[in-house]
Design a protein around this motif. Structure first.
Motif, PDB file in Angstrom:
ATOM      1  N   ALA A  35       0.773  -1.420  -0.048  1.00 48.60           N
ATOM      2  CA  ALA A  35      -0.208   0.017  -0.255  1.00 48.60           C
ATOM      3  C   ALA A  35       0.935   1.425  -0.127  1.00 48.60           C
ATOM      4  CB  ALA A  35      -0.835  -0.054   1.199  1.00 48.60           C
ATOM      5  N   PHE A  36       2.011   1.387   0.727  1.00 49.17           N
ATOM      6  CA  PHE A  36       2.755   2.464   0.924  1.00 49.17           C
ATOM      7  C   PHE A  36       3.430   2.648  -0.606  1.00 49.17           C
ATOM      8  CE2 PHE A  36       7.028   4.585   1.227  1.00 49.17           C
ATOM      9  CZ  PHE A  36       6.631   5.282   2.247  1.00 49.17           C
ATOM     10  N   VAL A  37       3.826   1.548  -1.191  1.00 49.37           N
ATOM     11  CA  VAL A  37       4.354   1.608  -2.756  1.00 49.37           C
ATOM     12  C   VAL A  37       3.320   2.196  -3.606  1.00 49.37           C
ATOM     13  CG1 VAL A  37       5.246   0.402  -4.696  1.00 49.37           C
ATOM     14  CG2 VAL A  37       6.264  -0.005  -2.382  1.00 49.37           C
ATOM     15  N   MET A  38       2.174   1.772  -3.550  1.00 50.70           N
ATOM     16  CA  MET A  38       1.155   2.559  -4.337  1.00 50.70           C
ATOM     17  C   MET A  38       1.070   3.758  -3.942  1.00 50.70           C
ATOM     18  SD  MET A  38      -3.066   1.174  -4.580  1.00 50.70           S
ATOM     19  CE  MET A  38      -3.887   2.173  -5.418  1.00 50.70           C
ATOM     20  N   SER A  39       0.782   4.422  -2.983  1.00 52.43           N
ATOM     21  CA  SER A  39       0.767   5.461  -2.596  1.00 52.43           C
ATOM     22  C   SER A  39       1.814   6.347  -3.227  1.00 52.43           C
ATOM     23  CB  SER A  39       0.586   6.045  -0.967  1.00 52.43           C
ATOM     24  OG  SER A  39      -0.645   5.484  -0.650  1.00 52.43           O
ATOM     25  N   ALA A  61      -4.012  -2.354 -11.612  1.00 53.71           N
ATOM     26  CA  ALA A  61      -3.165  -3.776 -11.138  1.00 53.71           C
ATOM     27  C   ALA A  61      -3.074  -3.544  -9.457  1.00 53.71           C
ATOM     28  CB  ALA A  61      -1.719  -3.965 -11.637  1.00 53.71           C
ATOM     29  N   PHE A  62      -2.435  -2.384  -9.053  1.00 52.22           N
ATOM     30  CA  PHE A  62      -2.312  -2.066  -7.748  1.00 52.22           C
ATOM     31  C   PHE A  62      -3.817  -2.252  -7.016  1.00 52.22           C
ATOM     32  CE2 PHE A  62       1.488   0.676  -8.131  1.00 52.22           C
ATOM     33  CZ  PHE A  62       2.166  -0.066  -7.205  1.00 52.22           C
ATOM     34  N   VAL A  63      -4.858  -1.871  -7.596  1.00 53.94           N
ATOM     35  CA  VAL A  63      -5.981  -1.909  -6.971  1.00 53.94           C
ATOM     36  C   VAL A  63      -6.575  -3.457  -6.682  1.00 53.94           C
ATOM     37  CG1 VAL A  63      -8.678  -1.169  -7.357  1.00 53.94           C
ATOM     38  CG2 VAL A  63      -6.750   0.585  -7.493  1.00 53.94           C
ATOM     39  N   LEU A  64      -6.400  -4.231  -7.776  1.00 52.96           N
ATOM     40  CA  LEU A  64      -7.072  -5.257  -7.981  1.00 52.96           C
ATOM     41  C   LEU A  64      -6.092  -6.162  -6.845  1.00 52.96           C
ATOM     42  CD1 LEU A  64      -7.652  -6.173 -11.717  1.00 52.96           C
ATOM     43  CD2 LEU A  64      -9.380  -5.604  -9.808  1.00 52.96           C
ATOM     44  N   CYS A  65      -4.641  -6.250  -6.845  1.00 49.72           N
ATOM     45  CA  CYS A  65      -3.856  -6.867  -6.104  1.00 49.72           C
ATOM     46  C   CYS A  65      -4.059  -6.460  -4.546  1.00 49.72           C
ATOM     47  CB  CYS A  65      -2.388  -6.474  -6.392  1.00 49.72           C
ATOM     48  SG  CYS A  65      -1.896  -7.059  -7.795  1.00 49.72           S
ATOM     49  N   LEU A  66      -4.299  -5.304  -4.312  1.00 50.31           N
ATOM     50  CA  LEU A  66      -4.552  -5.173  -2.753  1.00 50.31           C
ATOM     51  C   LEU A  66      -6.010  -5.385  -2.429  1.00 50.31           C
ATOM     52  CD1 LEU A  66      -3.065  -1.677  -2.177  1.00 50.31           C
ATOM     53  CD2 LEU A  66      -2.429  -3.652  -1.199  1.00 50.31           C
ATOM     54  N   THR A  67      -6.946  -5.452  -3.300  1.00 47.18           N
ATOM     55  CA  THR A  67      -8.216  -5.766  -3.092  1.00 47.18           C
ATOM     56  C   THR A  67      -8.370  -7.147  -2.629  1.00 47.18           C
ATOM     57  OG1 THR A  67      -9.305  -4.088  -4.370  1.00 47.18           O
ATOM     58  CG2 THR A  67     -10.671  -6.019  -3.871  1.00 47.18           C
ATOM     59  N   PHE A  68      -7.466  -8.163  -3.450  1.00 48.36           N
ATOM     60  CA  PHE A  68      -7.621  -9.429  -3.238  1.00 48.36           C
ATOM     61  C   PHE A  68      -6.888  -9.996  -1.758  1.00 48.36           C
ATOM     62  CE2 PHE A  68      -8.405  -9.508  -7.820  1.00 48.36           C
ATOM     63  CZ  PHE A  68      -9.739  -9.862  -7.915  1.00 48.36           C
ATOM     64  N   LEU A  69      -5.988  -9.076  -1.538  1.00 47.24           N
ATOM     65  CA  LEU A  69      -5.421  -9.359  -0.217  1.00 47.24           C
ATOM     66  C   LEU A  69      -5.934  -8.871   0.876  1.00 47.24           C
ATOM     67  CD1 LEU A  69      -1.498  -8.436  -1.458  1.00 47.24           C
ATOM     68  CD2 LEU A  69      -2.457 -10.594  -1.186  1.00 47.24           C
ATOM     69  N   ALA A  88      -5.538 -14.725  -7.924  1.00 46.90           N
ATOM     70  CA  ALA A  88      -6.277 -13.320  -8.722  1.00 46.90           C
ATOM     71  C   ALA A  88      -4.955 -12.626  -8.529  1.00 46.90           C
ATOM     72  CB  ALA A  88      -7.231 -13.070  -7.678  1.00 46.90           C
ATOM     73  N   VAL A  89      -4.044 -12.469  -7.559  1.00 48.21           N
ATOM     74  CA  VAL A  89      -3.119 -11.386  -7.575  1.00 48.21           C
ATOM     75  C   VAL A  89      -2.049 -11.524  -8.826  1.00 48.21           C
ATOM     76  CG1 VAL A  89      -1.004 -10.636  -6.270  1.00 48.21           C
ATOM     77  CG2 VAL A  89      -3.050 -10.888  -5.037  1.00 48.21           C
ATOM     78  N   ALA A  90      -1.737 -12.859  -8.846  1.00 52.07           N
ATOM     79  CA  ALA A  90      -0.751 -12.996  -9.898  1.00 52.07           C
ATOM     80  C   ALA A  90      -1.373 -12.932 -11.355  1.00 52.07           C
ATOM     81  CB  ALA A  90      -0.442 -14.635  -9.709  1.00 52.07           C
ATOM     82  N   ALA A 123     -10.798 -12.431 -18.428  1.00 57.06           N
ATOM     83  CA  ALA A 123     -10.221 -12.601 -17.033  1.00 57.06           C
ATOM     84  C   ALA A 123     -10.168 -11.260 -16.482  1.00 57.06           C
ATOM     85  CB  ALA A 123      -8.803 -13.067 -17.064  1.00 57.06           C
ATOM     86  N   LEU A 124      -9.773 -10.378 -16.978  1.00 58.94           N
ATOM     87  CA  LEU A 124      -9.893  -8.905 -16.392  1.00 58.94           C
ATOM     88  C   LEU A 124     -11.202  -8.502 -15.795  1.00 58.94           C
ATOM     89  CD1 LEU A 124      -8.368  -6.230 -15.334  1.00 58.94           C
ATOM     90  CD2 LEU A 124      -8.741  -5.332 -17.852  1.00 58.94           C
ATOM     91  N   ILE A 125     -12.169  -8.487 -16.898  1.00 60.33           N
ATOM     92  CA  ILE A 125     -13.713  -8.303 -16.551  1.00 60.33           C
ATOM     93  C   ILE A 125     -14.198  -8.980 -15.392  1.00 60.33           C
ATOM     94  CG2 ILE A 125     -16.085  -8.266 -17.318  1.00 60.33           C
ATOM     95  CD1 ILE A 125     -14.970  -7.888 -20.029  1.00 60.33           C
ATOM     96  N   VAL A 126     -13.721 -10.253 -15.234  1.00 58.97           N
ATOM     97  CA  VAL A 126     -14.172 -11.309 -14.165  1.00 58.97           C
ATOM     98  C   VAL A 126     -13.626 -10.713 -12.789  1.00 58.97           C
ATOM     99  CG1 VAL A 126     -14.141 -13.416 -13.228  1.00 58.97           C
ATOM    100  CG2 VAL A 126     -14.705 -13.243 -15.691  1.00 58.97           C
ATOM    101  N   LEU A 127     -12.201 -10.412 -12.875  1.00 59.93           N
ATOM    102  CA  LEU A 127     -11.462  -9.929 -11.677  1.00 59.93           C
ATOM    103  C   LEU A 127     -12.164  -8.592 -11.245  1.00 59.93           C
ATOM    104  CD1 LEU A 127      -7.874 -10.724 -12.511  1.00 59.93           C
ATOM    105  CD2 LEU A 127      -9.392 -11.880 -10.810  1.00 59.93           C
TER     106      LEU A 127
END
Length: 662
Positions: A35-39, A61-69, A88-90, A123-127
């Motif tokens: 999250a720090f790196v995203m900001s 990509a940042f939003v999806l990765c952090l959302t799934f974590l 999902a992150v990968a 895949a992106l639409i589903v994610l």
């Protein structure tokens, strides 16, 4: 406030912002670091030049990765990260890497995508749908899926909704391979403005600005019978900047101020309604407004400063309505003066912590100096960081970092600065996921021409009447707002409903502000009235009675948007839509329409409360409500009727000798 009430209130915040994991072990610092790196990345992009084709996909990509974590797939999997979350992150990283690496060739073949393009696009639409479900619930993904189905099955729909239909490859090409779908306008605003304002709000919050604003409001307004209500109104306006969320403002304010409201004589439902109404004000209060306000600037291709300018008078009228309601409450319920205990004086608080006001004002100051909104909020964030260092108890970077005592890494990792950087990214996830999904909706509307088709249908039903079209548009926005958050409600209605008003001659800025204000009503409209429900959890009141009380407080101000669209004079309430237009503005006309609106709001407030100079009779109450509606409707005849009815109603009250007690 009891622990049970607090848990209920937190549940409503989670309903709006998602139920986040509380991770332990190595996962917790990993997520904080991500999250720090995203900001940090987005603060860098505010100052440096990053190509649009890179910025938007990386943001997603940042939003999806952090959302799934951060957000689990279901309640039973809370506070841990499962293997499918890592998958999902990968996949999110792979999808975005593939798009960026493809370059111009990837974009150019959007009309005839390759099999791998289609696979990654689906895949992106589903994610994105799953990210919306995790952060906002089922409704928004279902609506988005319905729009996708509309695009695919157009030939099978009944007239007038039928269209030629689009194949999966063509649809995926628009959604994934161009800047018209998922990576469209909504994500552009999310990646360049919304996240920066979220980071700015987190900096204010973690430097103690929120506490200062509440304490300042208590000191400025406390003591008198109306002091409790006034405190809620003023504090909600000041807290809107740091939070930007109606529910969060309601909960923050309610936890502190409900005992005070109860002490002066508010019942549970009335107190909850006032708290929710104050929280609603956070979404429409400059200088931050809600996320939808940034989208207005992008849709209309205008400066965010112009949007702030348009919001000034409507916001003042909204808070005028709340202040009048509070004044009437004090007389209606016979509220008493109470001792709130020892409070620091306004002067003492301002001397100690008044620098927090500098951060809020600096955004507008930088814009007036000619900086872009992105650079303005960037430098305002820097100002917030710098001014926080003026006192040890507000410092975002602990003083120990500069004295060399203890581990510098430990001090930094546990510092409010890192927490603010983390909070800025985590706080944007639910809005950003909504923006990605809204991009799908906008893409479908653009591809199929649904916006023009819908506007023609609305105008036909209204028989070409601007008044009926405005009423139908308000109803459409309100109904959509029942199911989805403010940001999504605005985006959907901006592309399908705004064209109807514009086609009838309403300026685009007035049409979009009309839709924005009615989209905001979704915060206080059942069945998703999250702000009143959260307030009811705090006060122990009935959620639906609290919602009705909230409507009572907010309805007078929310009739004002009709003045934007029904007559050219109403544009004065929006200060003619831009800084440039103000140069040729008729200031006498602006003053006149503002005064008319203010008197109309006062009449509606008195009518809804059943109390003006004293308790109203049924006839006086009806006269005041009719007068308020007439004054909101532009035109000199309506104004004369409204002012006449107000004068008669007040005269009747003044002539009645024996005032009635509530």
């Amino acid at each position: 406030m009891s622990d049970e009430a607090l848990h209920k209130a937190e549940a409503y915040v989670e309903a709006e912002e998602g139920a986040a994991n509380k991770l332990k072990g190595w996962l917790q610092p990993f997520v904080v670091a991500a999250a720090f790196v995203m900001s940090a990345f987005h603060l860098y992009t505010a100052y440096a030049i990053v190509p649009t084709q890179t910025l938007r996909p990386v943001h997603v990509a940042f939003v999806l990765c952090l959302t799934f974590l951060v957000f689990p797939i279901g309640k039973r999997f809370r506070h841990r990260v499962m293997w499918w979350d890592w998958l999902a992150v990968a996949l999110s990283i792979a999808i975005v890497t593939y798009a960026i690496h493809g370059g111009d060739d990837f974009t150019d073949r959007n009309t005839s995508p390759l099999p791998w393009d289609i696979a990654f696009g689906i895949a992106l639409i589903v994610l994105v749908l799953e990210a919306m479900r995790r952060t906002n619930g089922w409704i928004m993904p279902v609506i988005t899926a319905a729009f996708i189905a509309y695009a695919l099955f157009g030939p099978y729909l009944p007239a007038p909704w039928t269209h030629k239909g689009y194949e999966v490859g063509r649809l995926v090409g628009v959604m994934y391979m161009t800047l018209e779908g998922i990576f469209g306008v909504a994500i552009d605003v999310s990646s360049s403005l919304i996240i920066l304002f979220t980071i700015f709000g987190a900096f204010l919050q973690h430097s103690g600005a929120g506490k200062f604003f509440i304490d300042f409001s208590f000191s400025a307004m406390g003591g008198k019978p109306t002091g409790a209500g006034r405190t809620v109104v003023l504090a909600s306006f000041l807290l809107g900047g740091p939070s930007g969320s109606g529910v969060a403002t309601t909960v923050t304010l309610g936890a502190v101020s409900y005992p005070m409201l109860n002490k002066v004589g508010y019942d549970k439902n009335a107190a909850g309604g006032l708290l929710a109404a104050g929280g609603l004000g956070a979404i429409i209060s400059p200088p931050v407004l809600g996320a939808a306000a940034f989208l207005i600037a992008e849709f209309l291709k205008i400066s965010y400063l112009d949007v702030l300018l348009m919001a000034v008078i409507p916001t003042l009228l909204f808070y005028l309505a709340l202040f009048l309601m509070v004044e009437i409450d004090a007389r209606k319920y016979g509220m008493r003066e109470v001792d709130f205990g020892k409070l620091e004086s306004v002067w003492t608080l301002s001397r100690k912590y008044g620098f927090h006001f500098v951060s809020l004002v600096s955004i507008v100051a930088f814009m007036l100096l000619g900086y872009s909104p992105v650079l303005s909020v960037f430098w305002a964030t820097v100002v917030s960081l710098a001014t926080s260092m003026l006192r040890r108890d507000t410092a975002l970077l602990p003083y120990e970092l500069f004295t060399g005592r203890g581990s510098m890494v430990k001090h930094l990792f546990q510092s409010p600065f890192v927490k603010a950087m983390e909070g800025g990214s985590i706080g944007v996830l639910n809005v950003a996921a909504t923006c990605a999904g809204a991009g799908i909706i906008v893409g479908v509307v653009t591809l199929t021409g649904l916006g023009l088709k819908f506007s023609s249908i609305v105008i036909d039903y209204a028989g070409g009447s601007l008044l009926l079209t405005a009423i139908y548009t308000a109803l459409v926005v309100w109904i959509v707002g029942l199911a989805v958050p403010v940001t999504a409600s605005y985006i959907i209605c901006a592309v399908i409903a705004a064209p109807a008003l514009i086609k009838l001659g309403v300026p685009d800025f007035a049409a979009h502000m009309f839709i924005f204000y009615y989209a905001v009503l979704s915060e206080v409209s059942p069945p998703t009235a999250l702000s009143p429900f959260a307030a009811a959890a705090i006060t122990g009141g009935d959620p639906y009675k609290t919602t009705l009380q909230c409507w009572k407080y907010t309805v007078p101000a929310f009739l004002v948007p009709f003045m934007f669209v029904l007559d050219a004079s109403g544009h004065g309430l929006l200060l003619m839509g831009s800084v440039k237009a103000l140069g040729n503005a008729n200031w006498l006309g602006i003053a006149e329409v503002t005064l008319t609106a203010a008197v109309g709001i006062a009449a509606l407030a008195a009518g809804f409360q059943g109390w003006a100079l004293k308790k109203t009779t049924a006839i006086e109450r009806a006269m005041l409500v009719i007068a308020g509606v007439a004054l909101v409707y532009p035109g000199w005849r309506a104004d004369v009727l409204g002012l006449g009815l107000v004068a008669v109603a007040l005269a009747l009250q003044a002539l009645r000798k024996a005032p009635q007690r509530a």
